[in-house]
Design an enzyme around this catalytic site. Structure first.
Site, PDB file in Angstrom:
ATOM      1  N   ASP A  93      44.369  20.726  -2.667  1.00 41.65           N
ATOM      2  CA  ASP A  93      45.667  21.353  -2.953  1.00 41.65           C
ATOM      3  C   ASP A  93      45.868  21.636  -4.438  1.00 41.65           C
ATOM      4  OD1 ASP A  93      46.395  20.895  -0.160  1.00 41.65           O
ATOM      5  OD2 ASP A  93      46.720  18.817  -0.737  1.00 41.65           O
ATOM      6  N   HIS A 121      44.415  27.521   1.775  1.00 37.89           N
ATOM      7  CA  HIS A 121      44.578  28.217   0.509  1.00 37.89           C
ATOM      8  C   HIS A 121      45.709  29.228   0.626  1.00 37.89           C
ATOM      9  CE1 HIS A 121      40.067  27.364  -0.501  1.00 37.89           C
ATOM     10  NE2 HIS A 121      40.837  26.308  -0.588  1.00 37.89           N
ATOM     11  N   ASP A 413      53.701  24.326 -15.365  1.00 38.96           N
ATOM     12  CA  ASP A 413      55.138  24.611 -15.404  1.00 38.96           C
ATOM     13  C   ASP A 413      55.973  23.572 -14.671  1.00 38.96           C
ATOM     14  OD1 ASP A 413      55.681  26.425 -12.474  1.00 38.96           O
ATOM     15  OD2 ASP A 413      53.683  25.926 -13.161  1.00 38.96           O
TER      16      ASP A 413
END
Length: 505
Positions: A93, A121, A413
């Site tokens: 992941d 995916h 982020d």
């Protein structure tokens, strides 16, 4: 239910960095004075051994040299070797599909070499349409790319056809672009049923399978009663092969009910599947080696990740194949000498689905907060992922095994609102001595103490940043400290889910 704001988190006051049981401050006030204050915390995580957080010094200039930085990334990508690979560095992941999707337009062929539909995916096309792929290589969205499903993959035909139908209904052409190895093993519905039965038997040592039938199918392969794609070309003997396989499952599991009606129905289904699959069936070993001789560029897409490797992962909490560098050669039939640059994909933090050791796991509400910030729910199972700090010891181990040329650091982020971020840099025995390598003993992994470096967060939105130099100083220091600790350069940095949300370093 109490809500938490990730932007208010501090090491000394929130469950993302402190224990729900007790916290003992050892060296005065916590907090930054601009030069990384030293401090020592000791805390308990459920029944795990206490972890230790030590001070981090001002990050040194990275020992890794960075050359040829190009804002467009074109120079970086085109410098990759003829046969390159993208592999996971954690427990899966990590975001491998996005990088493969971006790189694919610069390669003639994208190939899967191992695993099956347990590899999920998620990729997006230019219009932002989301595709969750499990068997089809992520390069399929690039119109000129040939996608190979290699001999090391286990193929569930109903699932494969469902993916193909979904792609084609959304305008993605698959005919002539997907090649399925004639040596790949077939994964049947009963393998999935058996997977659940076996998991029930092992309830006390729950491994956390995806129940996609991967383990049972590889078991059939290893004990040599499996059925391969090439066997679909011999429907005169196919019923006998399938009967042997189903009878074996019935003798092994009392809960598996097998009768002649089941055999007849399956044979009829697979007659239709065989007819539909025929245009895709290829001797991919010959195809791949011929492509190498013709100087075609090949990108290998790894499924799962090294920490789930059957040999090198946290056994038995692993997958049934080799999602590390060695699996490329055995899963595609190509020579080790032709394999060049391998890119390791690693999240800026760590996640894991299911059971198994997870030394840097964040327990309680802190883990929940990171999970929701990063939308950490499995592509394949939908299960919530366990979350924790970046484990440098495990990452360094993965880099040793695979010989990565570079890293892709994803989801940077997600950490943007944290005031402080930790890196798990050292494992210690319960007696305080240092472990020199990642241990094979899962009992020891449950007992170790993790030593952390604490770094300042940047607390600003970086999702629109596209140049490395435009990242906040603290974010750059975090990236460069990772490079320094593992000795491998970070060439790609993910700052969002979109195709364009990538910084080339």
């Amino acid at each position: 239910m109490t809500t938490m704001n990730i932007s208010t988190l501090r090491l000394d006051s929130n469950p993302i960095t402190t224990s729900t049981k007790s916290t003992t401050h050892r060296s005065g006030a916590l907090g930054y004075n601009g030069s990384y204050s030293c401090r020592l915390l000791q805390f308990q995580k459920k029944n795990k051994a206490p972890s230790i957080i030590v001070c981090s010094t001002k990050p040194l200039a990275s020992v890794v040299e960075h050359q040829g930085v190009n804002d467009s990334g074109l120079t970086r990508i085109e410098s990759l070797s003829q046969v390159s690979g993208v592999l996971g560095c954690q427990w899966g992941d990590e975001g491998k599909g996005k990088l493969v999707d971006i790189l694919a337009k610069h390669f003639d062929i994208v190939a899967r070499c191992q695993g099956g539909a347990n590899a999920g995916h998620t990729i997006y096309n230019s219009e932002g349409k989301k595709f969750a792929l499990h068997l089809v290589p992520s390069g399929i969205l690039n119109e000129e790319t040939i996608c190979v499903i290699g001999n090391g993959v286990v193929v569930h035909l109903p699932g494969l056809f469902k993916e193909i139908d979904n792609l084609e209904s959304n305008g993605v052409s698959c005919q002539g672009r997907i090649l399925v190895s004639d040596r790949a093993h077939l994964l049947f519905d009963f393998h999935q049923e058996v997977d659940g039965l076996r998991e029930a038997e092992l309830a006390k040592s729950f491994i956390g399978t995806t129940k996609r039938g991967i383990g049972p199918c590889y078991s059939s392969k290893v004990i040599r009663n499996g059925i391969r794609v090439s066997d679909l070309r011999h429907m005169d003997t196919f019923p006998q092969q399938l009967d042997l396989l189903l009878s074996d499952a019935a003798s092994r599991f009392q809960g598996f009910n097998y009768g002649r009606d089941m055999l007849k129905e399956e044979v009829e289904r697979y007659k239709k599947f065989a007819e539909r699959l025929e245009p895709f069936i290829t001797d991919t070993v010959h195809f791949m080696n011929d492509a190498i001789s013709q100087k075609k560029k090949i990108l290998v897409e790894g499924g799962q990740a090294t920490m789930l490797d059957i040999d090198f992962g946290t056994y038995p909490f692993v997958t049934s194949s080799s999602p590390s560098a060695g699996g490329i050669c055995t899963g595609l039939g190509i020579a080790p000498r032709v394999v060049g640059d391998l890119v390791g994909v690693v999240k800026a933090y760590t996640t894991r689905v299911g059971s198994g050791p997870f030394p840097t796991e964040i327990m309680g509400k802190g883990g929940d907060l990171l999970r929701f910030a990063g939308q950490e729910f499995g592509t394949t199972t939908g299960r919530p992922r366990r979350c924790g700090w970046l484990d440098i010891v495990a990452l360094r181990f993965c880099c040793q095994i695979n010989g990565f040329a570079s890293l892709n650091l994803t989801k940077l982020d997600v950490l943007s609102d944290l005031s402080e971020i930790q890196l798990g840099v050292t494992y210690r025995h319960p007696d305080g001595s240092t472990l020199n390598s990642f241990p094979s003993d899962i009992r020891l992994l449950e007992q170790i103490k993790v030593e952390y470096e604490v770094m300042p967060g940047w607390q600003s939105d970086i999702s629109s940043v596209r140049k490395y130099s435009d990242l906040p100083k603290a974010a750059r220091e975090y990236v460069e400290r990772i490079e320094e600790l593992v000795g491998v350069p970070v060439h790609y940095i993910g700052v969002g889910p979109g195709r364009d949300a990538l910084i080339y370093k």
